[in-house]
Design an enzyme around this catalytic site. Structure first.
Site, PDB file in Angstrom:
ATOM      1  CB  ILE A  64      -0.963   0.026   1.209  1.00 14.98           C
ATOM      2  CG1 ILE A  64      -0.190  -0.126   2.519  1.00 14.98           C
ATOM      3  CG2 ILE A  64      -2.021  -1.049   1.072  1.00 14.98           C
ATOM      4  CD1 ILE A  64      -1.059  -0.017   3.760  1.00 14.98           C
ATOM      5  N   GLY A  65       2.146   1.117  -0.067  1.00 14.38           N
ATOM      6  CA  GLY A  65       3.057   2.250  -0.098  1.00 14.38           C
ATOM      7  C   GLY A  65       4.480   1.746  -0.186  1.00 14.38           C
ATOM      8  CB  VAL A 113       3.694   0.792   3.827  1.00 12.39           C
ATOM      9  CG1 VAL A 113       2.605   0.658   4.885  1.00 12.39           C
ATOM     10  CG2 VAL A 113       4.697   1.847   4.246  1.00 12.39           C
ATOM     11  CE  LYS A 119       7.264   3.862   6.994  1.00 14.09           C
ATOM     12  NZ  LYS A 119       6.850   5.244   7.327  1.00 14.09           N
ATOM     13  CG  ASP A 174       7.954  13.918   6.546  1.00 11.87           C
ATOM     14  OD1 ASP A 174       7.737  14.809   5.692  1.00 11.87           O
ATOM     15  OD2 ASP A 174       8.170  12.733   6.243  1.00 11.87           O
TER      16      ASP A 174
END
Length: 398
Positions: free
Chosen positions: A133-134, A137, A150, A244
């Site tokens: 999904i990333g 991740v 993650k 961030d």
């Protein structure tokens, strides 16, 4: 335009509702909590601590006090003395219990679960593309619950664990467990609660999704972000700056609540004599394009860095736009700086708003968020509001 500025600052000054009731942490005093090793209570009121400890079980790659102290970012001599061990490089038996002194703000601590790599492989289909999904991740299912898994480097893992095991808030992504890598070929993974709707940027990037994101939900997300940042800036000791904040690092749950994620760049801050909390930046800080506060280029960081990025995310939230090329999103609201009639300003605001809203929003609330975002993204950090100011202002609009 003077009347518009007066409007926003009146809201800031007039919002008297206390926000402490919004925080999700235990306010029980140290004196009210009897000593109990491994207790869920820890306290740092007035820089004093309750006598409590975490229990760590030694495992491969973390079987010496030297390695364990690095993992928890603690002085190895303190851990040696506490556990009656003399040699920091002595190899401990696997499973040996090591007491870790804990000092943090009053909170209800959630112990981390320890996972085996085999469990995570089963949960994610061997980390297949379908579960991705990333970047690094994965989506998975552990004990019948959806989770986000993650992959991270060992230094980042230490930093994230050090922060997220000491704080607890409904608007911060919750860390559930960890799987320590045994070698470079088997990296470390952190297991987080799963946000069903992905990131805020995911929701804003596709027209079909942003159409679901009606105005009331956007206001709620803005407030949730503010509450989460207020917590790490003002409600814990030491305070932290996230460093961030971006729409990619704001997660959205199935019921449209926001949770701040990705604390790998977070830094502690302390107050200086002039009241401006700051600390030197150590190492390279990677902020999203358009979200980097100007003072970061001068090597300084404070809570106002997060305030700047929060302002940028507010602009994304109301417009669904993002920074492209050299055009910074905050430059798109230059019409709020003056020189426009009230009518002309309103028209330009309407053209700036997310078209998927189809005009279904209170113009005064949209103008309020745009002006708040402008105040947050001022060049001079001293001219930006604090998260305390922001929460007070937003609480009048929810």
């Amino acid at each position: 335009m003077n009347s518009l500025w007066f409007f926003i600052w009146v809201l800031n000054l007039g919002a008297l509702r206390l926000i402490s009731a919004q925080q999700s942490y235990d306010e029980t005093g140290c004196d009210d909590v009897p000593f109990e090793p491994g207790s869920k209570y820890t306290c740092n009121t007035l820089m004093k601590s309750c006598q409590t400890y975490a229990v760590y079980r030694a495992q491969q790659n973390y079987q010496t006090i030297s390695a364990i102290s690095l993992l928890f970012d603690l002085n190895e001599n303190d851990i040696l003395q506490l556990n009656n061990i003399t040699e920091p490089l002595q190899t401990l038996d696997a499973g040996r219990e090591v007491l870790i002194p804990v000092i943090c703000s009053c909170s209800v601590k959630h112990p981390l679960l320890s996972y085996r790599l085999e469990e995570l492989k089963v949960a994610t289909g061997d980390f297949g593309e379908a579960s991705k999904i990333g970047k690094l991740v994965y989506r998975g299912r552990l004990n019948s619950s959806k989770v986000a898994i993650k992959q991270m480097g060992s230094r980042e893992v230490r930093s994230v664990i050090n922060i997220l095991t000491k704080i607890n808030h409904v608007n911060l992504a919750r860390l559930l467990g960890v799987c320590y890598g045994r070698s470079e070929q088997n990296p470390t993974f952190l297991v987080f609660e799963f946000a069903e709707r992905g990131s805020l940027r995911d929701q804003l990037s596709k027209y079909s999704r942003s159409f679901e994101l009606e105005w009331g939900k956007r206001m709620r997300i803005a407030f949730d972000m503010a509450i989460g940042l207020h917590y790490i800036h003002h409600c814990i000791t030491p305070s932290y700056v996230h460093m961030d904040i971006s729409s990619e690092n704001v997660l959205v749950t199935s019921d449209w609540r926001a949770k701040i994620a990705n604390f790998k760049h977070a830094k502690r801050v302390t107050a200086t004599e002039d009241g401006y909390s700051s600390t030197e930046i150590g190492g390279l800080v990677m902020c999203r394009k358009g979200c980097m506060a100007p003072e970061l280029l001068r090597g300084m960081v404070s809570p106002k860095v997060d305030v700047f990025a929060f302002g940028v995310v507010l602009l994304e939230l109301i417009s669904a736009r993002e920074t492209t090329g050299e055009m910074l999103l905050r430059d798109s609201v230059g019409f709020l700086r003056g020189g426009e009639s009230e009518e002309g300003c309103t028209e330009k605001l309407r053209s700036f708003m997310d078209p998927s809203l189809k005009g279904d929003y209170p113009v005064n609330e949209a103008l309020f968020l745009a002006l708040l975002a402008k105040a947050c993204t001022e060049e001079d950090p001293f001219h930006r509001p604090t998260m305390n100011d922001i929460v007070k202002a937003l609480s009048k609009m929810i």
